[in-house]
Scaffold this motif. Structure first.
Motif, PDB file in Angstrom:
ATOM      1  N   LYS A  59       1.526   7.018  -6.515  1.00  0.00           N
ATOM      2  CA  LYS A  59       0.559   7.965  -6.929  1.00  0.00           C
ATOM      3  C   LYS A  59       0.832   9.473  -6.438  1.00  0.00           C
ATOM      4  N   LYS A  60       1.450   9.502  -5.328  1.00  0.00           N
ATOM      5  CA  LYS A  60       1.869  10.886  -4.923  1.00  0.00           C
ATOM      6  C   LYS A  60       2.972  11.444  -5.941  1.00  0.00           C
ATOM      7  N   LYS A  61       3.956  10.717  -6.428  1.00  0.00           N
ATOM      8  CA  LYS A  61       4.888  11.166  -7.367  1.00  0.00           C
ATOM      9  C   LYS A  61       4.224  11.539  -8.495  1.00  0.00           C
TER      10      LYS A  61
ATOM     11  N   SER B  11       0.696  -1.109   0.040  1.00  0.00           N
ATOM     12  CA  SER B  11      -0.017  -0.077  -0.065  1.00  0.00           C
ATOM     13  C   SER B  11       0.880   1.232   0.036  1.00  0.00           C
ATOM     14  N   GLY B  12       1.982   1.372   0.758  1.00  0.00           N
ATOM     15  CA  GLY B  12       2.659   2.466   0.923  1.00  0.00           C
ATOM     16  C   GLY B  12       3.519   2.790  -0.531  1.00  0.00           C
ATOM     17  N   PHE B  13       3.907   1.500  -1.237  1.00  0.00           N
ATOM     18  CA  PHE B  13       4.627   1.642  -2.684  1.00  0.00           C
ATOM     19  C   PHE B  13       3.568   2.314  -3.549  1.00  0.00           C
TER      20      PHE B  13
ATOM     21  N   LEU C  69      10.868   3.868   1.217  1.00  0.00           N
ATOM     22  CA  LEU C  69       9.627   3.160   0.915  1.00  0.00           C
ATOM     23  C   LEU C  69       8.631   3.488   2.132  1.00  0.00           C
ATOM     24  N   PRO C  70       7.321   4.175   1.694  1.00  0.00           N
ATOM     25  CA  PRO C  70       6.448   4.621   3.156  1.00  0.00           C
ATOM     26  C   PRO C  70       5.714   3.388   3.153  1.00  0.00           C
ATOM     27  N   LEU C  71       5.252   3.362   4.401  1.00  0.00           N
ATOM     28  CA  LEU C  71       4.505   2.041   4.997  1.00  0.00           C
ATOM     29  C   LEU C  71       3.183   2.633   5.375  1.00  0.00           C
ATOM     30  N   LYS C  72       2.120   2.260   4.612  1.00  0.00           N
ATOM     31  CA  LYS C  72       0.730   2.679   4.772  1.00  0.00           C
ATOM     32  C   LYS C  72      -0.097   1.504   5.003  1.00  0.00           C
TER      33      LYS C  72
ATOM     34  N   PHE D 102      -1.219   0.582 -12.232  1.00  0.00           N
ATOM     35  CA  PHE D 102      -1.934   0.499 -10.831  1.00  0.00           C
ATOM     36  C   PHE D 102      -2.720  -1.004 -10.454  1.00  0.00           C
ATOM     37  N   GLN D 103      -3.110  -1.410 -11.794  1.00  0.00           N
ATOM     38  CA  GLN D 103      -3.625  -2.636 -11.591  1.00  0.00           C
ATOM     39  C   GLN D 103      -2.760  -3.831 -11.325  1.00  0.00           C
ATOM     40  N   ALA D 104      -1.458  -3.723 -11.821  1.00  0.00           N
ATOM     41  CA  ALA D 104      -0.577  -4.677 -11.559  1.00  0.00           C
ATOM     42  C   ALA D 104      -0.221  -4.503 -10.077  1.00  0.00           C
ATOM     43  N   LEU D 105      -0.238  -3.440  -9.446  1.00  0.00           N
ATOM     44  CA  LEU D 105       0.523  -3.090  -8.106  1.00  0.00           C
ATOM     45  C   LEU D 105      -0.755  -3.721  -7.144  1.00  0.00           C
ATOM     46  N   GLU D 106      -1.999  -3.418  -7.466  1.00  0.00           N
ATOM     47  CA  GLU D 106      -3.088  -3.881  -6.736  1.00  0.00           C
ATOM     48  C   GLU D 106      -3.046  -5.720  -6.777  1.00  0.00           C
TER      49      GLU D 106
END
Length: 404
Positions: A53-55, A46-48, A361-364, A260-264
């Motif tokens: 998305k933020k970038k 989720s963090g990645f 790496l953010p952790l969310k 996004f689909q690949a990451l999900e």
């Protein structure tokens, strides 16, 4: 507290048999490790995704409108005709976007040239805030450009140095095809924080880009800024009610949909794989309860003799499994959330920004993820307790107490 829960707790806390006490601890640790690993893995995924998305939102417009047939020369009248009345739209700007070559001495690299109205670009993407050297206002002069920091590194140039841009849209002559060449000066260097952009970006004002690519009064498209980028799908649907062929509306999520689909999908796969840790731990619970049931046959016979029914006995053993599951899940949640908090707060996992587009790496972790892990863990523990509990409930008192 119901009697069957008190009996279940007493059986679990019983230290008469060291082997059973050890099995209880192992079963508990399996659940703890499984839950903590699941939480941390989901937080990483989720963090990645959040970081990507933020970038993307820092460097990309929220919605883009293209014209897929003919020259887009009516862009000045377009906002008044189609964008008016959509309250979510904060601002808009036309832009030119195309490929070119940039060279200095014997070094040649492929770049992406972006032409925009400078004042509009300040409000929409805030490009001026990412300048690390020189001035954003320098591109008001047709001779100046802003380049990505890795472009500057590749060409070995600095503020005031000249570079040569070569457009693929040249002109045909009787002697052959002649590419268009323009000498420009570095007026600013920008740091997007994403290697993909920093290594290819060349920015200039809109009119200069139109002349360089021989577009006359045409543009590549119009980009929009909306008040909430996560409402992009809603705004897109409103625009599509007004805008038809040959125009095409794309949101920032559409432009990066495959990523996004690949990451999900990867996040779901990791959840299923790591859920196997909890599943393996549940085998220990089944083994423990079966052994406990054999050890407590005399107690079961006595309970049934004084009036306990099969459902009561079944609840005792079901609650033993559930108590292990609840305790293990709670401890695992505390450990997992603690690791996530410290990992995200102190940026413990460093990344190569040239590869991953972010420096750490953010952790969310969201409430839905925590709920999913908790429910999955408890459900697995419950199911693993059903068969041993059922077997214990079917004990016949006369058979159990015959030789007692």
């Amino acid at each position: 507290m119901p009697l069957y829960i008190r009996i279940a707790i007493r059986y679990l806390m019983s230290l008469k048999t060291k082997a059973l006490s050890f099995m209880t601890v192992i079963s508990l640790l399996g659940i703890v490790v499984g839950v903590a690993a699941l939480l941390i893995t989901l937080a990483v995924m989720s963090g990645f995704l959040w970081g990507i998305k933020k970038k993307i939102l820092e460097t990309s417009p929220h919605i883009v409108i293209f014209k897929i047939s003919g020259n887009f020369t009516e862009y000045r009248e377009f906002p008044e005709k189609y964008l008016k009345g959509i309250s979510e739209i904060v601002d808009y700007q036309p832009f030119v976007y195309s490929q070119a070559l940039a060279s200095k001495d014997s070094t040649v690299i492929s770049v992406t040239v972006r032409g925009v109205p400078p004042e509009k670009d300040r409000r929409i993407l805030g490009i001026d805030k990412k300048i690390i050297a020189g001035s954003y206002d320098s591109i008001k002069d047709d001779r100046n450009v802003i380049i990505g920091k890795d472009v500057a590194l590749a060409l070995n140039v600095w503020i005031g140095d000249s570079i040569t841009l070569t457009s693929p849209f040249g002109r045909k002559t009787p002697l052959g095809y002649i590419p268009k060449v323009k000498k420009v000066y570095v007026g600013g260097i920008i740091d997007f924080g994403m290697y993909e952009y920093d290594s290819t970006y060349i920015g200039m004002n809109l009119e200069s880009a139109q002349r360089f690519f021989d577009m006359k009064d045409s543009v590549t498209g119009i980009q929009l800024k909306i008040d909430d980028p996560y409402k992009a799908a809603l705004v897109k649907s409103k625009l599509e009610e007004k805008i038809h062929f040959p125009y095409l509306v794309r949101s920032w999520m559409d432009l990066n949909k495959s990523l996004f689909q690949a990451l999900e999908l990867e996040k779901l796969a990791m959840f299923l794989v790591l859920a196997l840790i909890v599943l393996v731990a549940s085998f220990n619970i089944s083994s423990l309860l079966i052994t406990k049931a054999r050890e407590k046959r005399k107690d079961i016979g006595i309970l049934k003799t004084i009036g306990a029914d099969s459902r009561f006995i079944m609840k005792i053993f079901l609650w033993q499994g559930l108590i292990i599951g609840i305790t293990g899940t709670a401890i695992g949640l505390v450990i997992g959330l603690t690791v996530i908090h410290f990992g995200d707060t102190y940026h413990l996992i460093k990344l190569n920004p040239e590869v991953y587009m972010m420096e750490y790496l953010p952790l969310k972790i969201g409430f839905i993820d925590i709920l999913a892990v908790s429910v999955a863990s408890m459900l697995i523990c419950f199911v693993s307790s059903v068969i041993p509990a059922y077997m214990a409930s079917k004990e016949i008192p006369s058979e159990v107490l015959r030789y007692e």
